[in-house]
Each structure stands twice: as structure tokens, then as C-alpha cells.
Enzyme design. Structure first.
Site, mmCIF file in Angstrom:
data_model
loop_
_atom_site.group_PDB
_atom_site.id
_atom_site.type_symbol
_atom_site.label_atom_id
_atom_site.label_comp_id
_atom_site.label_asym_id
_atom_site.label_seq_id
_atom_site.Cartn_x
_atom_site.Cartn_y
_atom_site.Cartn_z
ATOM 1 N N GLY A 44 -5.473 -3.755 2.360
ATOM 2 C CA GLY A 44 -4.370 -3.223 1.569
ATOM 3 C C GLY A 44 -4.429 -3.668 0.126
ATOM 4 O O GLY A 44 -5.353 -4.357 -0.302
ATOM 5 N N ASN A 66 -0.137 -13.219 3.041
ATOM 6 C CA ASN A 66 0.230 -12.814 4.396
ATOM 7 C C ASN A 66 0.965 -13.916 5.152
ATOM 8 O O ASN A 66 1.916 -13.641 5.888
ATOM 9 C CB ASN A 66 -1.011 -12.420 5.188
ATOM 10 C CG ASN A 66 -1.361 -10.951 5.100
ATOM 11 O OD1 ASN A 66 -2.300 -10.499 5.749
ATOM 12 N ND2 ASN A 66 -0.632 -10.183 4.309
ATOM 13 N N ASN A 104 -3.687 -10.356 11.125
ATOM 14 C CA ASN A 104 -2.799 -9.277 10.702
ATOM 15 C C ASN A 104 -3.609 -8.029 10.400
ATOM 16 O O ASN A 104 -4.504 -8.057 9.553
ATOM 17 C CB ASN A 104 -2.016 -9.707 9.462
ATOM 18 C CG ASN A 104 -1.261 -8.556 8.815
ATOM 19 O OD1 ASN A 104 -1.411 -8.288 7.634
ATOM 20 N ND2 ASN A 104 -0.457 -7.863 9.583
ATOM 21 N N ARG A 149 1.245 -8.500 -6.354
ATOM 22 C CA ARG A 149 0.288 -7.575 -5.741
ATOM 23 C C ARG A 149 -0.437 -6.747 -6.808
ATOM 24 O O ARG A 149 -1.633 -6.501 -6.716
ATOM 25 C CB ARG A 149 1.009 -6.648 -4.762
ATOM 26 C CG ARG A 149 1.460 -7.305 -3.469
ATOM 27 C CD ARG A 149 0.280 -7.682 -2.579
ATOM 28 N NE ARG A 149 0.701 -8.178 -1.290
ATOM 29 C CZ ARG A 149 0.306 -7.682 -0.116
ATOM 30 N NH1 ARG A 149 -0.519 -6.654 -0.087
ATOM 31 N NH2 ARG A 149 0.711 -8.219 1.012
ATOM 32 N N HIS A 169 5.160 -2.919 9.324
ATOM 33 C CA HIS A 169 3.788 -3.395 9.542
ATOM 34 C C HIS A 169 3.672 -4.912 9.434
ATOM 35 O O HIS A 169 2.853 -5.512 10.117
ATOM 36 C CB HIS A 169 2.869 -2.722 8.525
ATOM 37 C CG HIS A 169 1.413 -2.938 8.773
ATOM 38 N ND1 HIS A 169 0.792 -2.586 9.955
ATOM 39 C CD2 HIS A 169 0.435 -3.482 7.984
ATOM 40 C CE1 HIS A 169 -0.493 -2.894 9.890
ATOM 41 N NE2 HIS A 169 -0.729 -3.426 8.709
ATOM 42 N N TRP A 170 4.511 -5.514 8.599
ATOM 43 C CA TRP A 170 4.398 -6.962 8.365
ATOM 44 C C TRP A 170 5.302 -7.722 9.319
ATOM 45 O O TRP A 170 6.340 -8.276 8.930
ATOM 46 C CB TRP A 170 4.744 -7.288 6.917
ATOM 47 C CG TRP A 170 3.779 -6.728 5.922
ATOM 48 C CD1 TRP A 170 2.485 -6.369 6.125
ATOM 49 C CD2 TRP A 170 4.038 -6.470 4.536
ATOM 50 N NE1 TRP A 170 1.907 -5.900 4.969
ATOM 51 C CE2 TRP A 170 2.846 -5.953 3.983
ATOM 52 C CE3 TRP A 170 5.154 -6.624 3.726
ATOM 53 C CZ2 TRP A 170 2.745 -5.596 2.635
ATOM 54 C CZ3 TRP A 170 5.066 -6.267 2.385
ATOM 55 C CH2 TRP A 170 3.865 -5.768 1.851
#
Length: 292
Positions: free
Chosen positions: A46, A54, A111, A188, A272-273
Site C-alpha cells: 500500500g 502498521n 498484515n 503516508r 482492512h486495518w
């Protein structure tokens, strides 16, 4: 508005106990905490991802019971890049990392892509994986559209990066968009501009890479990795967010049937996380599984 990806003069630095170790294929960087049996925490793919981002919120809890190693995969802007398909270079980096530190075997939490990497290691080197926990990622789309919404957004960003596209993808990763803070967006975005990081992203999700992967798949006689999950002999826990739009929750059904010692836990109101949105519940369930 798109942006030009440039190589920074130095790597992004993070808080925490960051270490590095020299291997025959460059420097691997990692975070280390705790004492006890070894536990490897492997990050996903990603935009602007890293192992520290993460797992920084979970490390203290797991470090109470395990000697934790948060490995940074090659090519994501922290460890040195390595030529080759990112999943395969990441898989090779795990055993290279374990060899360099003298870790004979360990439990693994992975993950998304990290879960796929963990499954690869467990299939190729079963003696080295004590237990495996995956967070999304593993398996095929059965009922859901392929590529998923999240993957399509990643492809859009990989082909023409912009901050706005980053925000759209981040909001797709979660059930509660309040998780997507300005601080998260900025950190990010900063890593997303790293040349190595973007090269890896494009190699996984860009339109050219996707077309090349499809051509290779059509010519290949090798079955997909998820069809060989019977080779994962260690106790395995698949964890999933019910509202995951990157890796929809139909994906674990095939590996759950194939892996001989597998179980599945699905978290409601979670994207998703899982380790972030369902932090307390995930940590509790993961620790129970790891300490059985």
C-alpha cells in the site's frame, strides 16, 4: 493534481527501537522490543506503508509476552531495495533476517501482504514458523469483485500519484474514516514520494504490472499460492474485518478449508486495518491464540 516522485536525500526515520542488520542483499531495518519467544510482525503493502506504522500501536502489548521483531521489507522506503517481485523478495527477506539474527523458528503476524508472505514462509520452510496469524490478504476473491475497490484505488495512485488519491485510498482502508487523520495522511504522503517506495507500489499495483501479471498467469502452469495452503501445517489464525474493501471477507474461505489447522475470526465494524480499528479485541484474540 499529480506529483513527481523523487528520491529523498535520506531515509524516513521513526520513533522506537529501530535496528539494522547487514545481509548479503543489503541492509534490513527493523524494530525490536520485549523478551520471550520470538514473534515476527510483517507489514502489508500500500501507499506509504511501513512495519512501524502498521504495528506501533500494538508493539507494547505483544512485547509483554514475546521478543518482537517488526521487519521492514525491502523496497518500501526503509530497508534497502532488492530487485524482483515484491512478495518474493519480502519472503526471502524473512528467512534472511532470521538467519542473520540466529532465529531458528518464530511465530508470525502478517498484515495483508505480510500475511501472504508469512504463508509463503510457512509453506517453503515449515520448520521455521511456529504459528501464523494473518490480517486480511490471504486467498482469492470468490463472490466479490476482482480487483477489489481498494486495489483499483491503489492502481489509480500508482499510475498517477496525488495526495487526493492517497486520501481516497486511506478512507477505503477503514470502517470509521475518523481514523484517517491529517497526521496519518501527511506521514503516508511523505513516504509515498520516496522513489524506492513508489517503484515497489507500481510493481505490485500499476496498470503495466497488472497486465504483465495477467499475461504471466495465463502462460503459467504454477497454481496460485492460496491453492497450496494445505502445506501450511502450523496452527493458523485468519483475522478479518467484516467491512474490508481492500480484501473482502469472502477471501479466507478457501484457505480456511485447505489449511489443516486453521481458524477464522471476523471483526464487525472494521475495515482492512484490523490491528488498528479493532485494536483491543485483536490483541486479546491474537495473544490467546499465540499463548495456547
Amino acid at each position: 493534481m499529480s506529483t513527481t516522485i523523487t528520491s529523498p536525500t535520506e531515509k524516513i526515520t521513526y520513533e522506537g527501537s529501530k535496528r539494522e542488520i547487514v545481509t548479503d542483499k543489503g541492509v534490513l531495518r527493523y524494530h525490536e522490543a520485549g523478551d520471550g519467544p520470538p514473534l515476527l510482525l510483517l507489514h502489508g503493502s500500500g501507499i506509504g506503508v511501513s512495519g512501524w506504522r502498521n504495528y506501533r500501536g500494538n508493539l507494547d502489548v505483544f512485547a509483554e509476552h514475546f521478543h518482537c521483531y517488526v521487519l521492514e521489507f525491502p523496497g518500501f522506503g526503509v530497508s534497502d531495495p532488492v530487485d524482483g517481485p515484491p512478495v518474493l523478495t519480502a519472503t526471502a527477506s524473512v528467512t534472511r533476517f532470521m538467519d542473520a539474527l540466529g532465529i531458528e523458528s518464530a511465530a508470525i503476524i502478517g498484515n495483508s501482504m505480510g500475511g501472504v508472505v508469512g504463508a509463503h514462509v510457512a509453506m517453503q520452510h515449515p520448520e521455521r514458523v511456529e504459528k501464523l496469524i494473518t490480517i486480511g490478504g490471504v486467498g482469492p476473491n470468490i463472490f466479490s469483485q476482482a480487483p477489489s475497490e481498494g486495489t483499483r484505488l491503489l492502481r489509480d495512485f500508482a499510475d498517477a500519484p496525488s495526495r487526493e488519491k492517497l486520501v481516497r485510498w486511506l478512507e477505503c482502508m477503514v470502517y470509521d474514516t475518523a481514523v484517517v487523520t491529517e497526521e496519518l495522511i501527511e506521514e503516508r504522503w511523505e513516504t509515498a514520494k520516496d522513489l524506492d517506495s513508489h517503484k515497489t507500489l507500481a510493481a505490485m499495483y500499476g496498470s503495466e504490472a497488472a497486465a504483465a501479471q495477467q499475461r504471466a498467469l495465463e502462460k503459467s502452469d504454477t497454481p496460485p499460492y492460496w491453492s497450496m495452503m494445505r502445506k501450511v501445517q502450523c496452527p493458523t489464525l485468519f483475522t478479518w474485518g467484516l467491512d474490508d474493501r481492500q480484501c473482502p471477507p469472502d477471501m479466507p474461505l478457501v484457505p480456511l478449508r485447505l489449511a489443516p489447522n486453521a481458524e477464522l475470526h471476523v471483526f464487525p465494524n472494521c475495515g482492512h486495518w484490523v490491528m488498528i480499528e479493532a485494536k483491543d479485541a485483536f490483541e486479546r484474540i491474537a495473544l490467546e491464540f499465540l499463548r495456547r
